[in-house]
Write an enzyme that holds these catalytic residues in place. Sequence first.
Site, PDB file in Angstrom:
ATOM      1  N   THR A 121       0.828  -1.209   0.000  1.00 57.33           N
ATOM      2  CA  THR A 121       0.000   0.000   0.000  1.00 57.33           C
ATOM      3  C   THR A 121       0.860   1.255   0.000  1.00 57.33           C
ATOM      4  O   THR A 121       0.618   2.203  -0.750  1.00 57.33           O
ATOM      5  CB  THR A 121      -0.913   0.012   1.243  1.00 57.33           C
ATOM      6  OG1 THR A 121      -1.681  -1.179   1.275  1.00 57.33           O
ATOM      7  CG2 THR A 121      -1.836   1.213   1.230  1.00 57.33           C
ATOM      8  N   TYR A 157     -12.908  -4.284  -1.508  1.00 66.35           N
ATOM      9  CA  TYR A 157     -14.137  -3.843  -2.185  1.00 66.35           C
ATOM     10  C   TYR A 157     -15.160  -4.959  -2.384  1.00 66.35           C
ATOM     11  O   TYR A 157     -16.348  -4.767  -2.154  1.00 66.35           O
ATOM     12  CB  TYR A 157     -13.823  -3.175  -3.536  1.00 66.35           C
ATOM     13  CG  TYR A 157     -15.050  -2.563  -4.183  1.00 66.35           C
ATOM     14  CD1 TYR A 157     -15.547  -1.352  -3.734  1.00 66.35           C
ATOM     15  CD2 TYR A 157     -15.731  -3.221  -5.202  1.00 66.35           C
ATOM     16  CE1 TYR A 157     -16.695  -0.801  -4.295  1.00 66.35           C
ATOM     17  CE2 TYR A 157     -16.870  -2.691  -5.767  1.00 66.35           C
ATOM     18  CZ  TYR A 157     -17.362  -1.476  -5.321  1.00 66.35           C
ATOM     19  OH  TYR A 157     -18.489  -0.941  -5.856  1.00 66.35           O
ATOM     20  N   TYR A 178      -2.403 -10.604   4.686  1.00 68.49           N
ATOM     21  CA  TYR A 178      -2.379  -9.207   5.124  1.00 68.49           C
ATOM     22  C   TYR A 178      -3.804  -8.766   5.426  1.00 68.49           C
ATOM     23  O   TYR A 178      -4.629  -8.647   4.528  1.00 68.49           O
ATOM     24  CB  TYR A 178      -1.739  -8.340   4.034  1.00 68.49           C
ATOM     25  CG  TYR A 178      -1.679  -6.859   4.319  1.00 68.49           C
ATOM     26  CD1 TYR A 178      -1.857  -6.333   5.587  1.00 68.49           C
ATOM     27  CD2 TYR A 178      -1.416  -5.969   3.281  1.00 68.49           C
ATOM     28  CE1 TYR A 178      -1.788  -4.972   5.824  1.00 68.49           C
ATOM     29  CE2 TYR A 178      -1.335  -4.605   3.503  1.00 68.49           C
ATOM     30  CZ  TYR A 178      -1.535  -4.116   4.774  1.00 68.49           C
ATOM     31  OH  TYR A 178      -1.468  -2.764   4.995  1.00 68.49           O
ATOM     32  N   ARG A 226      -8.878  -0.453   5.596  1.00 69.86           N
ATOM     33  CA  ARG A 226      -8.698  -0.027   4.201  1.00 69.86           C
ATOM     34  C   ARG A 226      -9.485  -0.888   3.223  1.00 69.86           C
ATOM     35  O   ARG A 226      -9.831  -0.423   2.140  1.00 69.86           O
ATOM     36  CB  ARG A 226      -7.220  -0.061   3.817  1.00 69.86           C
ATOM     37  CG  ARG A 226      -6.347   0.926   4.565  1.00 69.86           C
ATOM     38  CD  ARG A 226      -4.977   1.054   3.937  1.00 69.86           C
ATOM     39  NE  ARG A 226      -5.048   1.836   2.711  1.00 69.86           N
ATOM     40  CZ  ARG A 226      -4.467   3.034   2.552  1.00 69.86           C
ATOM     41  NH1 ARG A 226      -3.794   3.584   3.538  1.00 69.86           N
ATOM     42  NH2 ARG A 226      -4.563   3.667   1.403  1.00 69.86           N
ATOM     43  N   LYS A 281       0.448 -10.447   8.290  1.00 63.74           N
ATOM     44  CA  LYS A 281       0.595  -9.059   8.712  1.00 63.74           C
ATOM     45  C   LYS A 281      -0.769  -8.629   9.232  1.00 63.74           C
ATOM     46  O   LYS A 281      -1.714  -8.483   8.468  1.00 63.74           O
ATOM     47  CB  LYS A 281       1.037  -8.171   7.545  1.00 63.74           C
ATOM     48  CG  LYS A 281       1.101  -6.692   7.904  1.00 63.74           C
ATOM     49  CD  LYS A 281       1.441  -5.837   6.676  1.00 63.74           C
ATOM     50  CE  LYS A 281       1.429  -4.357   7.018  1.00 63.74           C
ATOM     51  NZ  LYS A 281       1.684  -3.505   5.820  1.00 63.74           N
ATOM     52  N   ILE A 315       5.858  -4.760   9.858  1.00 65.16           N
ATOM     53  CA  ILE A 315       5.969  -4.198   8.517  1.00 65.16           C
ATOM     54  C   ILE A 315       5.512  -2.756   8.655  1.00 65.16           C
ATOM     55  O   ILE A 315       4.343  -2.473   8.868  1.00 65.16           O
ATOM     56  CB  ILE A 315       5.138  -4.982   7.493  1.00 65.16           C
ATOM     57  CG1 ILE A 315       5.703  -6.408   7.343  1.00 65.16           C
ATOM     58  CG2 ILE A 315       5.140  -4.267   6.146  1.00 65.16           C
ATOM     59  CD1 ILE A 315       4.945  -7.281   6.369  1.00 65.16           C
TER      60      ILE A 315
END
Length: 291
Positions: free
Chosen positions: A44, A107, A133, A138, A161, A203
């Site tokens: 990202t 989405y 992840y 987000r 993550k 991370i």
Amino acid sequence: MFRGSLVALVTPMKADTSLDWDALDKLVEWHLEQGTHGIVAMGTTGESATLDRDEHLAVIRRVIDIVNARVPVIAGTGANSTSEALDLTAAAKNAGADGALLVTPYYNKPTQEGLFLHHQYIAERVALPQLLYNVPGRTACDMLPETISRLAKLDNIVGVKEATGDLERLAQIKASVGDDFCLLSGDDETGLDFILAGGDGVISVSTNVAPALMSRICELALAGKAEEAKALDLKLQSVHKNLFLESNPMPVKWAVSQLGFGSDALRLPLTTFSAEYQPVLRAAMQENGLI
């Protein structure tokens, strides 16, 4: 394999938003000199959402070439299309990446079964260590600990993550996976506590601007030297916080430009970090001796 302070690397650009290869080379070398333990290219923070496929893979290859096996390189290869994520993950393997980081499909809002099948499909087809992840803030998609536990049993899925910042999540995941399953925080503000609670590292966005400090904090925490780590992290909290005054990677791209690695330009729909917030972030960086 993946442990300590891993930078979620920005992708330097020129003022016209073309890729700045010279700045990228210098940035990667700087991280190696500063003690960063691993590099995540094209996550990202690297603006993976606005680079096309050829650029995406070119950045991954460039980082791998510059690092030259000195630290692990993890390629961001997630997508909201399973076929696209498979393609990127296979390409990252062919480029020589040490691992892949696959964000939950955004989405689409898949079910937990959909998440399992998505990652299973890729893991069965690409013989490359893969990190899950989870960043629901987000993606509008939350991979639950039970799903992570199921996926941890698959070959090639080696860690996660976890970016919720919820340390109870860490305890739930840790209790249901093997000792060799890698647990990485994706939340800088709680990253130290994550390691002290049994995690393997972070991370990190903050590592873009404070690589030596973040490496030291992680090394101390992993060695059980909690008080020394907390003393350093307490001061760095202002950086952790102010790097999210606006949506990542807008603040960190500006911060890295202040260190001399490319411009602060981003591709639309992202915009440059607002001038009203710049003095606040600059002060936090100055407080920590970063500029």
